[in-house]
Design an enzyme around this catalytic site. Sequence first.
Site, PDB file in Angstrom:
ATOM      1  N   CYS A 121       0.869  -1.183   0.000  1.00  0.00           N
ATOM      2  CA  CYS A 121       0.000   0.000   0.000  1.00  0.00           C
ATOM      3  C   CYS A 121       0.901   1.225   0.000  1.00  0.00           C
ATOM      4  CB  CYS A 121      -0.930   0.018   1.212  1.00  0.00           C
ATOM      5  SG  CYS A 121      -1.778   1.614   1.366  1.00  0.00           S
ATOM      6  N   CYS A 124       0.238   3.692   2.965  1.00  0.00           N
ATOM      7  CA  CYS A 124       0.852   3.259   4.232  1.00  0.00           C
ATOM      8  C   CYS A 124       2.355   3.139   4.087  1.00  0.00           C
ATOM      9  CB  CYS A 124       0.396   1.868   4.655  1.00  0.00           C
ATOM     10  SG  CYS A 124      -1.286   1.663   5.120  1.00  0.00           S
ATOM     11  N   CYS A 143      -6.375  -1.970   0.934  1.00  0.00           N
ATOM     12  CA  CYS A 143      -5.690  -1.718   2.208  1.00  0.00           C
ATOM     13  C   CYS A 143      -6.733  -1.512   3.307  1.00  0.00           C
ATOM     14  CB  CYS A 143      -4.824  -0.462   2.064  1.00  0.00           C
ATOM     15  SG  CYS A 143      -4.282   0.191   3.649  1.00  0.00           S
ATOM     16  N   LYS A 294     -11.336   8.554   9.245  1.00  0.00           N
ATOM     17  CA  LYS A 294     -10.047   9.180   9.512  1.00  0.00           C
ATOM     18  C   LYS A 294      -9.882  10.328   8.519  1.00  0.00           C
ATOM     19  CE  LYS A 294      -5.165   8.174   9.874  1.00  0.00           C
ATOM     20  NZ  LYS A 294      -4.164   7.905   8.864  1.00  0.00           N
ATOM     21  N   LYS A 297      -6.641  13.293   2.860  1.00  0.00           N
ATOM     22  CA  LYS A 297      -6.827  14.046   1.636  1.00  0.00           C
ATOM     23  C   LYS A 297      -7.793  13.317   0.708  1.00  0.00           C
ATOM     24  CE  LYS A 297      -3.451  16.235  -1.180  1.00  0.00           C
ATOM     25  NZ  LYS A 297      -2.023  16.270  -1.498  1.00  0.00           N
TER      26      LYS A 297
HETATM   27  N1  MSP Z   1       5.484   9.281   8.086  1.00  0.00           N
HETATM   28  C1  MSP Z   1       4.802   8.329   8.875  1.00  0.00           C
HETATM   29  C2  MSP Z   1       5.351   8.317  10.296  1.00  0.00           C
HETATM   30  C3  MSP Z   1       6.811   8.034  10.381  1.00  0.00           C
HETATM   31  S1  MSP Z   1       7.378   8.124  12.019  1.00  0.00           S
HETATM   32  C4  MSP Z   1       8.906   7.477  11.988  1.00  0.00           C
HETATM   33  C5  MSP Z   1       3.336   8.673   8.932  1.00  0.00           C
HETATM   34  N2  MSP Z   1       3.003   9.933   8.641  1.00  0.00           N
HETATM   35  S2  MSP Z   1       1.520  10.513   8.596  1.00  0.00           S
HETATM   36  O1  MSP Z   1       1.686  11.909   8.326  1.00  0.00           O
HETATM   37  O2  MSP Z   1       0.724   9.759   7.702  1.00  0.00           O
HETATM   38  O3  MSP Z   1       0.885  10.275   9.985  1.00  0.00           O
HETATM   39  C6  MSP Z   1       1.575  10.669  11.126  1.00  0.00           C
HETATM   40  C7  MSP Z   1       0.742  10.515  12.365  1.00  0.00           C
HETATM   41  O4  MSP Z   1      -0.414  11.326  12.278  1.00  0.00           O
HETATM   42  C8  MSP Z   1       0.274   9.089  12.622  1.00  0.00           C
HETATM   43  O5  MSP Z   1       0.536   8.800  13.983  1.00  0.00           O
HETATM   44  C9  MSP Z   1      -1.194   9.144  12.411  1.00  0.00           C
HETATM   45  O6  MSP Z   1      -1.873   8.296  13.290  1.00  0.00           O
HETATM   46  C10 MSP Z   1      -1.481  10.591  12.777  1.00  0.00           C
HETATM   47  N3  MSP Z   1      -2.715  10.978  12.170  1.00  0.00           N
HETATM   48  C11 MSP Z   1      -2.970  11.211  10.860  1.00  0.00           C
HETATM   49  N4  MSP Z   1      -4.303  11.435  10.744  1.00  0.00           N
HETATM   50  C12 MSP Z   1      -4.908  11.324  11.945  1.00  0.00           C
HETATM   51  C13 MSP Z   1      -6.165  11.593  12.464  1.00  0.00           C
HETATM   52  N5  MSP Z   1      -7.167  11.895  11.713  1.00  0.00           N
HETATM   53  N6  MSP Z   1      -6.298  11.555  13.814  1.00  0.00           N
HETATM   54  C14 MSP Z   1      -5.248  11.373  14.656  1.00  0.00           C
HETATM   55  N7  MSP Z   1      -4.069  11.108  14.202  1.00  0.00           N
HETATM   56  C15 MSP Z   1      -3.918  10.847  12.842  1.00  0.00           C
HETATM   57  O7  MSP Z   1       2.541   7.816   9.251  1.00  0.00           O
END
Ligand code: MSP
Length: 501
Positions: A121, A124, A143, A294, A297
């Site tokens: 994915c 992810c 996914c 969740k 985008k």
């Molecule tokens: N780049 C990876 C993390 C690498 S850390 C070594 C990643 N990035 S992310 O931008 O997709 O997400 C980062 C964090 O934001 C994750 O912990 C994710 O759970 C959190 N969130 C993204 N959308 C979210 C919500 N809607 N609510 C709460 N947290 C969420 O994964």
Amino acid sequence: MTTPIYYVNAEPHLGHAYTTIVGDALTRWHRLLGDEVMYLTGTDEHGLKIQQAAEEAGTTPQAFADEIAPKFAAAWERLDIAYDDFIRTTEPRHYKAVEEILQRCYDAGDIELDTFAGKYCVSCEEYYSDDELITIDGVPDCCPIHRRPVEYFEEENYFFRLSRFEDRLLDWYAQHPTAMKPEHRGNEALGLIKGGLRDFSISRTSLKWGVPLPWDPNHVTYVWFDALTNYLTAVGFGDGTEGYEKWWPVDYHLIGKDIVRQHCVYWPAMLMSAGIDPPKGWAIGGWLLVDNEKMSKTSGNVVNPLDLIDDIGLDGFRYYVLADTAYGNDGDFTYDGLVARYNADLANNLGNLAARVATVVGKKCGGVGTAPNPDSALAAVAATAVEDTTRWWDEVQPSRALDASWQLVRATNAHLEANEPWKADPGPEVDAVMGDALEALRIVAILASPAIPSTAQAVWERIGQTGAVTDQRVPADTAWGGYQPGADVIKGAPLFPRLKA
Ligand code: MSP
């Protein structure tokens, strides 16, 4: 203390702000305890997802990342995030650390060449086995997190022999039973390990946007192997500086529930392989959902935190994020919920208390702060509030910690209502009641400062205290009786003007 590093394919949204604010408040709480804290955040800039996003935007991945990364830094400035370092995975210091950890795992014999054939994915940046994928509207192989079809690919990859670490990980967690908080999220991580661990691919040849493997530069490093290493880079791992000795192992990795596998399974195994201590702790949060989905985008339901600040104020927003959802559970973001929480706890409770105290001190005590009663009934309430607030921050439960602090706000409002100082004639009795209320506000300002730093400072100044509320220490400065009487008490504009629902 660390946040995940955020992918630069999207601009900062409420979901990112959520984790970052929790980490900020926890950092500030620990600073009140007298702990020296380094708070780290940053951006994750390599991998297929960013490469594809850059292609779509008609630019290079580097130029793309250069445009988005500063937007995260700027959002964190606006949200009053007290971070100490902002790491970008495209920085040279990070390349060095990634090469160092890769080489160590390779030398330990835990990285080997093999052929990968399977499903991936891109959202992810994660591999999936068939049994993990789901069918959506008749479309197979989607996914489970992003609910979109995964991609199939087959190529020669280097693999990290995760399967060798099953027992070592389970033993380590058995010896550190409270490392993952809250417990139910930790149990999910243990379930992943007990379910059996598969080796995972840590390099790609079909992708160019990443850190080349030191021993085979035709391969670039898998983005998660690269990204996780940011936590070491930032403390100087591999560059011979003393930061690494001082700060590693990290006390808290704050992460969302969707990245538990990488942080609680891959990462400690990678560290063990490289001869590095695993983290001391992980604090795993749920998602802030919008309409039960969740934020993302692709779903088009993104809430921009900066827009909310314009409406509700910075501290109102921070407070809502921290107080409304038990950390670890999913929360449902609604504008009505935000307004209701703001009005109940901030406008009607804390804001009202501060205004009331200043008004009555102005009318009945000549506008000058009076001394608290050492035997006040509020003293015991304050002691319990301090104790419970401390316990809940220790459990990484900001909503419960704030509720514990607000017990004192509520009890102080009740104390005023029971004594009705506004109806009494000026004199020692009124002075004592108002001294109690001022002392309670002083303690509340300290306890609430991790959540609402600028308002806490405003309360501190309005009740005539000098210096910075953040220079106070818990529990030394939250003991009953610390209020310094004799200074002017200022009413000022409402701290939290009531909002219409
Ligand atoms: N780049 C990876 C993390 C690498 S850390 C070594 C990643 N990035 S992310 O931008 O997709 O997400 C980062 C964090 O934001 C994750 O912990 C994710 O759970 C959190 N969130 C993204 N959308 C979210 C919500 N809607 N609510 C709460 N947290 C969420 O994964």
